[in-house]
Design an enzyme around this catalytic site. Sequence first.
Site, PDB file in Angstrom:
ATOM      1  N   GLU A  40       0.579  -1.064  -0.098  1.00  0.00           N
ATOM      2  CA  GLU A  40      -0.138  -0.073  -0.197  1.00  0.00           C
ATOM      3  C   GLU A  40       0.258   1.022  -0.243  1.00  0.00           C
ATOM      4  O   GLU A  40       1.799   1.374   0.554  1.00  0.00           O
ATOM      5  CB  GLU A  40      -0.419   0.273   1.373  1.00  0.00           C
ATOM      6  CG  GLU A  40      -1.840   1.399   1.417  1.00  0.00           C
ATOM      7  CD  GLU A  40      -2.035   1.579   2.820  1.00  0.00           C
ATOM      8  OE1 GLU A  40      -3.803   1.429   3.187  1.00  0.00           O
ATOM      9  OE2 GLU A  40      -2.152   0.557   3.925  1.00  0.00           O
ATOM     10  N   LYS A 111      -9.702   2.203  -1.830  1.00  0.00           N
ATOM     11  CA  LYS A 111     -10.448   1.449  -0.698  1.00  0.00           C
ATOM     12  C   LYS A 111     -11.118   1.926   0.055  1.00  0.00           C
ATOM     13  O   LYS A 111     -11.279   3.432  -0.477  1.00  0.00           O
ATOM     14  CB  LYS A 111      -8.335   2.392   0.029  1.00  0.00           C
ATOM     15  CG  LYS A 111      -8.297   1.088   1.869  1.00  0.00           C
ATOM     16  CD  LYS A 111      -7.665   2.119   2.246  1.00  0.00           C
ATOM     17  CE  LYS A 111      -7.169   2.103   3.338  1.00  0.00           C
ATOM     18  NZ  LYS A 111      -5.420   1.760   4.299  1.00  0.00           N
ATOM     19  N   CYS A 146      -5.250  -3.091   3.345  1.00  0.00           N
ATOM     20  CA  CYS A 146      -4.671  -2.740   4.484  1.00  0.00           C
ATOM     21  C   CYS A 146      -5.925  -2.871   5.954  1.00  0.00           C
ATOM     22  O   CYS A 146      -6.183  -3.826   6.049  1.00  0.00           O
ATOM     23  CB  CYS A 146      -4.273  -1.081   5.059  1.00  0.00           C
ATOM     24  SG  CYS A 146      -3.148  -1.093   6.170  1.00  0.00           S
TER      25      CYS A 146
END
Length: 265
Positions: A40, A111, A146
């Site tokens: 990421e 995300k 994440c």
Amino acid sequence: MLASLIQIAVNPDESVNSRRERAASLVVAQRGADLVVLPELWPVGAFAYTAFADEAEPLQGPTHDIMAKAAAEAGVWLHAGSFVERAEDGTLYNTSLVFSPEGERAASYRKIHRFGFDKGEAVMMGAGEELVTVALPETTLGLATCYDLRFPEQFRGLIDAGAETLIVAAGWPERRRSHWTLLAQARAVENQAYVLAVGSSGTHAGVEQAGHSIVVDPWGEVLAEAGAAEEVLSVEFDPTKATTTREQFPALKDRRLGLAPRRLA
């Protein structure tokens, strides 16, 4: 399949341009692999919030172009980790890119779950709204980034959309490394899927990174795990094991509270 997880170091003494070039070289060096994955926000650092606006790029910007070229040169499917995207309306997103072995963009994923608890990424970036899967010849990937790892409903949605191999690109802090390993195994077991979770190393804006990229099979067995420093973790896995595991132990068929594929509100 042969997967190479590039646990790249992100340190403040290296420029973003230099790191792009170095990451591309690392990707090209994986020629012979089927799938390569980066972590990421490796161009700038997952916790380098003050640099997000300055280093933001359009979707088809410098990171996109150099990663597309690297995927084509290596002849691999490339999950190029994520970067700070600036959308046409000016909104910033934490966006992942996937390229085919021909260097064509196969998917992008913004995300969904932003980290920060009302500061940092949580207030600086927009939230993604779509679950994203990518069909490879051997397996279907489900994409996550994440903090998404803490939200099992997202992974159920990816499984419902056909995912058999779950990719998690992360910049996970060392102080919560035990959660990283635990959650990666949990997502694999509960979804009877492979989990390829790729972290970064180094220190982002004073936050030490956990590293310890990990590959977990559909039974929750750890097939490979990296250390804390920069390295390339390569592992062979049988993508059909997701199907056979689901046949041998059909727990997913007993679900009562299913999450159908949908666009998130």
